[in-house]
Design an enzyme around this catalytic site. Structure first.
Site: not given
Length: 710
Positions: A562, A647, A682
């Protein structure tokens, strides 16, 4: 599956692993070539040419085809490791106690706990009335609920005060858009209403029929509205209680531990604001606690006639604790309880009838402070090393002298501990079991060292390795960091990590600026126009580890996900020669384009973290480090990039475009692999075992580069 047991000497690993394995030839396997369709992106008179902007078109047949070709290429390039991946998966799964259960906690007359059954990937949520000796009641069996779903996540599980109805949220797409449902716990039936597009959490008023919840903007996914729902009514007619119109803020709702108040929070990176109302009935009459002032952060907790306020008011960078009467909550009425300290970060508080428990961080280390309200006691729990994690856990009961906290270290499995705050005696309620028969924490060495940053500062690094691993520069080392949002990566135990340590890897956590490991100033020095400190800190740690013979550039690997994936993208542009391989999970790499698109989830709420590129100063600074904008011709290390098609945090097209550009500009004979989970978001795959398969893929990539084949 051949289990790679703890070896008497890790040197044996390298004796066998440095011999080149007989791999299938992969040179003739050609990666997919993404078509270049130049798109001019202009801002502040500057034109950026994006050859792969077309990938932003979600669900386009051309995009889907390209992603599928990338997955096919990945499968072919890693075909020789598939059996090893399965072995790694079984090895990691074999350390997990499958028929496990959490430590029960008591709430409102019931004992609640979560358990798992052998062979099943999802939790079963249970309770028992009055005594743990009584019959088990299954509230939710996620294994049944997940049947037929490629992805499943339950969130926001909460029960009415009369113990009769459970509210819960379900996401089957992995976009973090939850549907709230209600279950009658006496009959087991579901209520008919469904509340769509929420955060998943519902907060009960004390009347057992009114709930408050957060709804998301359907496009940006920002939680911007708080609604009130009356059980049994049409959700489309729910009353809007609060709307957050500032696009840089998000809103949420919760109940105070005292159960006296419903509290609505509204926050951005730099600013907080709360509203509160009585929880006794379904009121809509919320009062502002302290109106928002840019830069003023605070959080509130209720106790008797006061609210206790953690805040950075008056330049209290590391926060201080104040209190104010419930009848006069504006900041002018706040009085000091715990002053600001330059060397100690105030992280959280837990309020009990006779005690205040304070979570602090000093010199990077967790501290738990116990204070009696009558000032008859004030002490810290003792911890005896520098690579541990400790924090209070579930402490719902207000009228008790017992504190529950968790403890683990890089070489020590997690424990849940019950601590008597009067007698200072502790009882270990549960210690995580590591199955497999050969785990011994004394086989692993823990260290905390300090690297010197480019500007002269000191960067802490937490390290673990097998006691037989030699520090002569020959060992492979995986260096991890996150470094954003003030999120601190504490040195915690991992059963999966053993699969690397037992094969000779050293594991290092670089506590870089952008996190709060060394207090709030450590975070402030790694954001906005100081963001590059995060990247240079990571590189300086790498150089330090090489110089001290922990590893070498031929055996050094980096990992981040991330915002930590942004870190990976930056370091491979800035110092690609230091790394043999890089793992970039769901990486945020197209910084400028994303931060200029306020329709993308999270963008507007991120301005105080990264800056707003509509301001030329921030635009120029972002452009100078954005991994996608700075991918030019150079010799890149081996890189493995992962993402999820659904995501909601980092859109799939960011890593997809980045990989295409890396391949086009890479001058080295290295692998750049890309794997897209077409069913996940995610957080990756759902279920505790499916996630292990993704870790096995990561580890196989690293081990393959080291010619470790079993």
């Amino acid at each position: 599956m051949k289990y790679y047991a703890l070896l008497a000497s890790v040197s044996l690993i390298f004796a066998s692993c440095n011999q080149k394995q007989n791999r299938p030839l992969t040179k003739n396997i050609k990666p997919p070539v993404a078509e270049k369709k130049p798109t001019n992106l202009e801002k502040h008179g500057d034109i950026r040419v994006d050859d792969y902007f077309w990938m932003n078109e979600r669900d386009s047949p051309e995009v889907i085809d390209y992603l599928e070709r990338e997955n096919d290429y990945y499968d072919k390039m890693t075909a020789h490791t598939k059996d090893f991946q399965k072995d790694l998966f079984e090895e990691m799964k074999g350390r997990i106690k499958e028929d496990d259960a959490s430590v029960p906690y008591k709430n409102n007359g019931y004992w609640y706990y979560t358990r798992f059954e052998t062979g099943k990937g999802y939790p079963i949520l249970c309770r028992k009335k009055d005594s743990l000796e009584n019959e088990e009641i299954i509230v939710f069996d996620n294994n049944v609920m997940a049947e037929g779903e490629s992805y499943f996540s339950q969130a926001g599980y909460s029960i009415s005060d009369d113990n009769k109805i459970a509210a819960f949220g379900v996401d089957t797409v992995s976009r973090r858009q939850y549907t709230i449902r209600f279950k009658d716990l006496e009959t087991g039936t579901l209520f008919s209403e469904k509340i769509e597009n929420t955060t998943g959490s519902a907060v009960w008023a004390n009347d057992n029929k009114t709930v408050y919840y957060s709804r998301k903007d359907p496009e940006t996914l920002r939680s911007n509205q708080i609604f009130k729902h009356i059980l049994g009514t049409d959700p489309s007619k729910d009353e809007l209680v609060f709307q957050e119109d500032d696009e840089t803020f998000y809103s949420y709702v919760y109940k105070s531990k005292s159960k006296k108040y419903i509290i609505i929070g509204s926050s951005s990176t730099l600013t907080s604001e709360y509203r509160f109302a009585s929880a006794e009935s379904g009121t809509s009459d919320f009062k502002v606690f302290q109106s928002r002032t840019r830069g003023l952060e605070y959080s509130i907790a209720h106790y008797e006639d006061f609210f206790y306020v953690m805040t950075n008011m008056d330049d209290a960078t590391n926060f201080k604790l104040m209190k104010t009467p419930i009848t006069a909550t504006e900041s002018g009425n706040w009085t000091e309880v715990i002053p600001h300290r330059k060397d100690i970060l105030l992280e959280d508080i837990d309020i009990f009838k006779d005690f205040l428990v304070v979570s602090e961080r000093a010199n990077g280390l967790n501290k738990i402070r116990i204070m009696r309200w009558d000032e008859m006691a004030d002490y810290y729990l003792p911890f005896d090393n520098e690579t541990y994690t400790a924090y209070p856990t579930t402490n719902i009961d207000f009228d008790t002298a017992t504190l529950r906290y968790a403890y683990n270290a890089l070489n020590t499995p997690s424990s849940v501990i019950e601590f008597d705050m009067n007698t200072q005696e502790k009882t270990v309620l549960k210690e995580q079991e590591v199955l497999g028969g050969n785990f011994d924490k004394d086989n692993y060495v823990m260290e905390r060292i300090w690297a010197t940053a480019s500007d002269g500062g000191k960067i802490p690094v937490s390290i673990i390795y097998h006691k037989d691993t030699k520090k002569d520069g020959s060992a492979p080392l995986l260096q991890y960091a996150y470094g954003s949002y003030g999120s601190t990566t504490d040195p915690s135990f991992s059963t999966t990590r053993l699969s690397l340590l037992d094969r000779g890897f050293i594991y290092a956590i670089a506590h870089v600026r952008g996190g709060e490991y060394l207090g709030r100033p450590w975070y402030e020095d790694g954001k906005l126009l100081k963001k590059k400190n995060t990247f240079t800190d990571f590189i300086d740690v790498s150089k330090h580890l090489i110089a001290r013979d922990y590893t070498s550039a031929d055996h050094l690997y980096a990992y981040g996900g991330s915002a930590g994936g942004l870190l990976m993208g930056a370091i491979v542009n800035m110092a690609p020669e230091l790394y043999n391989g890089v793992l970039a999970a769901v990486p945020f790499v197209d910084v400028v384009t994303t931060m200029l698109d306020d329709s993308i989830p999270l963008t507007t709420g991120e301005y105080d973290e990264w800056g707003n590129p509509n301001d030329k100063e921030f635009y120029d600074y972002m452009k100078s480090y954005s991994p996608y904008d700075n991918a030019f011709a150079k010799a890149y290390p081996n890189i493995f990039v992962t993402t999820g098609y659904h995501d909601s945090q980092v859109q799939y097209w960011e890593p997809a475009k980045w990989v295409a550009k890396l391949r086009d500009t890479n001058t080295a004979d290295t692998q750049i692999l890309f794997h897209v989970n077409m069913e996940a978001g995610h957080g990756g795959a759902s279920g505790r075992f499916e996630a292990l398969k993704e870790i096995a893929e990561d580890f196989a990539f690293l081990l393959d580069l080291e010619n470790i084949t079993e």
